[in-house]
Enzyme design. Structure first.
Site, PDB file in Angstrom:
ATOM      1  N   LYS A  58       2.647  -3.424   7.424  1.00  0.00           N
ATOM      2  CA  LYS A  58       2.643  -3.811   5.643  1.00  0.00           C
ATOM      3  C   LYS A  58       4.014  -2.818   5.639  1.00  0.00           C
ATOM      4  O   LYS A  58       4.601  -3.880   5.104  1.00  0.00           O
ATOM      5  CB  LYS A  58       1.836  -2.469   4.996  1.00  0.00           C
ATOM      6  CG  LYS A  58      -0.208  -2.925   5.158  1.00  0.00           C
ATOM      7  CD  LYS A  58      -0.390  -4.694   4.133  1.00  0.00           C
ATOM      8  CE  LYS A  58      -0.084  -4.563   2.732  1.00  0.00           C
ATOM      9  NZ  LYS A  58      -0.356  -5.470   2.286  1.00  0.00           N
TER      10      LYS A  58
ATOM     11  N   ALA B  89       2.257   0.637   8.909  1.00  0.00           N
ATOM     12  CA  ALA B  89       2.856  -0.567   9.824  1.00  0.00           C
ATOM     13  C   ALA B  89       3.255  -1.323   9.528  1.00  0.00           C
ATOM     14  O   ALA B  89       4.131  -1.815   9.420  1.00  0.00           O
ATOM     15  CB  ALA B  89       3.333   0.188  11.332  1.00  0.00           C
TER      16      ALA B  89
ATOM     17  N   ASN C 250      -5.803   3.645  -2.832  1.00  0.00           N
ATOM     18  CA  ASN C 250      -7.412   2.746  -2.913  1.00  0.00           C
ATOM     19  C   ASN C 250      -7.783   2.699  -4.033  1.00  0.00           C
ATOM     20  O   ASN C 250      -7.634   3.490  -5.261  1.00  0.00           O
ATOM     21  CB  ASN C 250      -7.560   4.467  -2.118  1.00  0.00           C
ATOM     22  CG  ASN C 250      -7.108   5.076  -0.568  1.00  0.00           C
ATOM     23  OD1 ASN C 250      -7.226   4.371   0.230  1.00  0.00           O
ATOM     24  ND2 ASN C 250      -6.329   5.720  -0.793  1.00  0.00           N
TER      25      ASN C 250
ATOM     26  N   THR D   1       1.014  -1.730  -0.149  1.00  0.00           N
ATOM     27  CA  THR D   1       0.237  -0.008   0.050  1.00  0.00           C
ATOM     28  C   THR D   1       0.840   1.427  -0.153  1.00  0.00           C
ATOM     29  O   THR D   1       2.476   1.063   1.123  1.00  0.00           O
ATOM     30  CB  THR D   1      -0.863   0.097   1.338  1.00  0.00           C
ATOM     31  OG1 THR D   1      -2.063   1.231   1.038  1.00  0.00           O
ATOM     32  CG2 THR D   1       0.228  -0.374   2.483  1.00  0.00           C
ATOM     33  N   ASP D   2       0.465   2.241  -0.589  1.00  0.00           N
ATOM     34  CA  ASP D   2       1.514   3.891  -0.594  1.00  0.00           C
ATOM     35  C   ASP D   2       1.476   4.906   0.466  1.00  0.00           C
ATOM     36  O   ASP D   2       1.566   5.143   1.186  1.00  0.00           O
ATOM     37  CB  ASP D   2       0.636   4.355  -1.646  1.00  0.00           C
ATOM     38  CG  ASP D   2      -0.685   4.663  -1.218  1.00  0.00           C
ATOM     39  OD1 ASP D   2      -1.332   3.992  -0.356  1.00  0.00           O
ATOM     40  OD2 ASP D   2      -1.245   5.832  -1.776  1.00  0.00           O
ATOM     41  N   GLU D   3       0.401   3.794   2.441  1.00  0.00           N
ATOM     42  CA  GLU D   3      -0.262   4.006   3.533  1.00  0.00           C
ATOM     43  C   GLU D   3       1.750   4.281   4.293  1.00  0.00           C
ATOM     44  O   GLU D   3       1.348   4.487   4.955  1.00  0.00           O
ATOM     45  CB  GLU D   3      -1.132   3.647   3.632  1.00  0.00           C
ATOM     46  CG  GLU D   3      -2.478   3.918   2.569  1.00  0.00           C
ATOM     47  CD  GLU D   3      -3.585   3.835   4.001  1.00  0.00           C
ATOM     48  OE1 GLU D   3      -2.977   3.828   5.563  1.00  0.00           O
ATOM     49  OE2 GLU D   3      -4.471   4.104   3.766  1.00  0.00           O
TER      50      GLU D   3
ATOM     51  N   TYR E 264      -1.624  -0.124  10.684  1.00  0.00           N
ATOM     52  CA  TYR E 264      -2.339  -1.090   9.568  1.00  0.00           C
ATOM     53  C   TYR E 264      -1.314  -0.516   8.371  1.00  0.00           C
ATOM     54  O   TYR E 264       0.124  -1.635   7.896  1.00  0.00           O
ATOM     55  CB  TYR E 264      -3.318  -0.507   8.311  1.00  0.00           C
ATOM     56  CG  TYR E 264      -3.429  -0.858   7.293  1.00  0.00           C
ATOM     57  CD1 TYR E 264      -3.124  -2.258   6.196  1.00  0.00           C
ATOM     58  CD2 TYR E 264      -3.707   0.127   6.384  1.00  0.00           C
ATOM     59  CE1 TYR E 264      -3.257  -1.872   5.462  1.00  0.00           C
ATOM     60  CE2 TYR E 264      -3.717   0.292   5.346  1.00  0.00           C
ATOM     61  CZ  TYR E 264      -3.640  -0.992   4.328  1.00  0.00           C
ATOM     62  OH  TYR E 264      -2.873  -1.166   3.064  1.00  0.00           O
TER      63      TYR E 264
END
Length: 177
Positions: free
Chosen positions: A86, A84, A111, A56-58, A82
């Site tokens: 990933k 962290a 997203n 994810t880009d998060e 979440y």
């Protein structure tokens, strides 16, 4: 087995804030189980093998209004359990290359949206609330910046990246909107 595509993830930030345990179990321990099994299976022959992680880009944190977009060199700055979990999985995968020479590709996507998306996600939740004449959820002060990509476009990007077979690299995938 020549390629492992890992799409599996706990992915709702709000849920990770309420209870991070299953995020660590799925997103980190689950990845460890998959890549460890691949290592055992591939031990004697790594030719044409690949561990393909959908991340994810998060993992990069968040952008301010006029800040430059994330790129593949952006430093990790996770801001929830979440993201962290990933980021930790991505680092684990990279360590398996350094230690065991397990080839990998990691993608960081923005997203996703599309049919059959879980009702807890922003777009389906907003649509449901509009139909039910309920308030639309606003996160924070409403100034958050989010990029969206249709699920079929995300999957097409994954397939294109897979066909390149450029190992030990990461790609960002976004809708550029």
């Amino acid at each position: 087995i020549e390629v492992v595509f890992n799409f599996a993830a706990e992915s709702h930030v709000d849920n990770s804030i309420i209870n991070s345990n299953k995020f660590i179990k799925t997103n980190f321990v689950g990845v460890h189980n998959l890549i460890s099994t691949a290592r055992i299976e591939w031990r004697n022959n790594l030719k044409n093998k690949l561990f393909f992680q959908i991340s994810t880009d998060e993992v990069f944190g968040h952008l301010k209004k006029n800040e430059a977009k994330f790129n593949e060199s952006t430093r990790f700055n996770p801001r929830s359990p979440y993201s962290a979990s990933k980021a930790a999985a991505d680092l684990l995968i990279k360590s398996f290359w350094e230690t065991y020479k397990i080839p990998y590709v990691i993608t960081h996507c923005s997203n996703n949206y599309g049919p059959n998306q879980n009702i807890e996600k922003l777009i389906p939740k907003t649509i449901k609330n509009i139909i039910s004449n309920k308030k639309i959820p606003i996160y924070g002060d409403g100034s958050n910046i989010r990029d969206w990509i249709y699920i079929d476009d995300h999957c097409n990007a994954i397939l294109k990246i897979f066909k390149k077979r450029k190992i030990n690299t990461s790609y960002n995938i976004g809708g550029n909107n």
